[in-house]
Design a protein around this motif. Structure first.
Motif, PDB file in Angstrom:
ATOM      1  N   GLU A 167       0.855  -1.189   0.000  1.00 41.73           N
ATOM      2  CA  GLU A 167       0.000   0.000   0.000  1.00 41.73           C
ATOM      3  C   GLU A 167       0.887   1.234   0.000  1.00 41.73           C
ATOM      4  N   THR A 177       2.459  -6.152   3.197  1.00 42.06           N
ATOM      5  CA  THR A 177       1.928  -7.302   3.917  1.00 42.06           C
ATOM      6  C   THR A 177       2.162  -8.544   3.069  1.00 42.06           C
ATOM      7  N   PRO A 203      -7.488  -4.575   1.159  1.00 40.57           N
ATOM      8  CA  PRO A 203      -7.019  -4.657   2.544  1.00 40.57           C
ATOM      9  C   PRO A 203      -7.995  -3.936   3.459  1.00 40.57           C
ATOM     10  N   ARG A 205      -8.882  -3.060   7.514  1.00 41.36           N
ATOM     11  CA  ARG A 205      -8.339  -3.062   8.874  1.00 41.36           C
ATOM     12  C   ARG A 205      -9.475  -3.082   9.895  1.00 41.36           C
ATOM     13  N   PRO A 211      -3.571  -5.639   7.751  1.00 44.88           N
ATOM     14  CA  PRO A 211      -4.888  -5.687   7.122  1.00 44.88           C
ATOM     15  C   PRO A 211      -5.382  -7.109   6.861  1.00 44.88           C
ATOM     16  N   LEU A 213      -6.821  -9.366   4.171  1.00 42.74           N
ATOM     17  CA  LEU A 213      -6.851  -9.360   2.711  1.00 42.74           C
ATOM     18  C   LEU A 213      -8.201  -9.932   2.289  1.00 42.74           C
ATOM     19  N   GLN A 249      -0.388  -5.811  -5.857  1.00 42.72           N
ATOM     20  CA  GLN A 249      -0.615  -7.161  -5.349  1.00 42.72           C
ATOM     21  C   GLN A 249       0.146  -8.119  -6.256  1.00 42.72           C
TER      22      GLN A 249
END
Length: 277
Positions: A167, A177, A203, A205, A211, A213, A249
């Motif tokens: 991110e 992540t 993501p 939170r 996060p 996914l 990603q």
């Protein structure tokens, strides 16, 4: 004989195995992210304190968890172009709050099936409306060095499940992540790639800066369809979420052939060019 539940009763709905279940690669099922080697944060620890709302339904004008507006309408995600923060166990609004969609577990009847010439895949047994949360991509949260070690120790013929999400935040900061469901994971590990996917990943939170996914329906999905997403994240993130929160990603495959069979198929699975070069 009753179908084997791949979740071992750990989800809100059982996920039966359709096919020779004894041929499934052994793994430990977990419905939640777990800290793996090198993880900077334990995803199970509560580090986001939550809101002080007294109402059971939080309002964007007053809720600290909704700084960008409501996240869901009739349980469907409203936007993929902004950060998603859900109310968590520390929030005073309670479990009935509508801003907790990805924390409710599996909401649809799914099954894992063997696909001739392709391997295993995840299918839905019922219709899924566009925008609804389907499942998470759960596994061990890894540090960069451990992810590289695992990647380089794999045989070229081995299925690789590692995904890395980056991110891009305002000011040039990058949050990365890395999740590996190979040894510990959930139903998300059975999702195949498609160049025309019916799911997209965001993501989300909740109680931690690590996060979830989360995978949402990109369109109305009919019962019997295989659930797939774009391993590269490009299918629905081109233009990438907003100028200050670009998302990349990647999954790591050695240019293996793509078997999605869609008209726009690129011919090969996405290949990571920035992780573990």
């Amino acid at each position: 004989m009753a179908a084997v539940d791949v979740t071992h009763g750990l989800e809100t709905h059982p996920v039966p195995v359709c096919g020779p279940w004894e041929e499934l690669t052994a793994f430990q099922y977990t419905p939640d992210l777990v800290a793996g080697p090198g993880a900077k944060e334990d995803p199970s620890e509560v580090t986001i304190l939550g809101c002080d709302c007294k109402e059971t339904t939080c309002a964007p004008q007053t809720c600290a968890c909704l700084p960008f507006g409501a996240n869901y309408d009739s349980r469907a995600i409203l936007s993929s172009q902004r950060p998603i923060l859900e109310c968590n166990v520390m929030c005073k609004c309670g479990e009935s709050c509508t801003n907790q969609e990805t924390q409710k577990g599996l909401q649809f009847q799914l099954q894992v099936c063997r696909i001739p010439g392709k391997g295993w895949g995840l299918f839905t047994k019922e219709d899924i409306p566009s925008g609804r949360f389907v499942c998470e991509y759960v596994g061990e949260v890894l540090g960069y060095d451990e992810a590289c070690r695992r990647i380089h120790s794999q045989e070229s013929s081995t299925n690789n499940y590692i995904i890395a999400v980056r991110e891009h935040l305002h000011g040039g900061k990058i949050l990365q992540t890395i999740v590996d469901p190979t040894q510990k994971g959930n139903v998300g590990r059975f999702l195949n790639h498609s160049c025309q996917p019916n799911l997209f990943m965001l993501p989300v939170r909740t109680h931690s800066m690590v996060p979830r996914l989360s995978l949402f329906a990109a369109r109305d999905i009919l019962a019997g369809e295989e659930l797939c997403y774009d391993y590269s994240g490009k299918a629905f993130n081109a233009g990438e979420m907003s100028a200050n929160r670009e998302l990349e990603q990647r999954t790591l495959h050695s240019h293996k052939r793509c078997l999605c069979g869609t008209p726009s198929c690129s011919g090969y699975l996405p290949f990571d060019e920035w992780l573990c070069e």
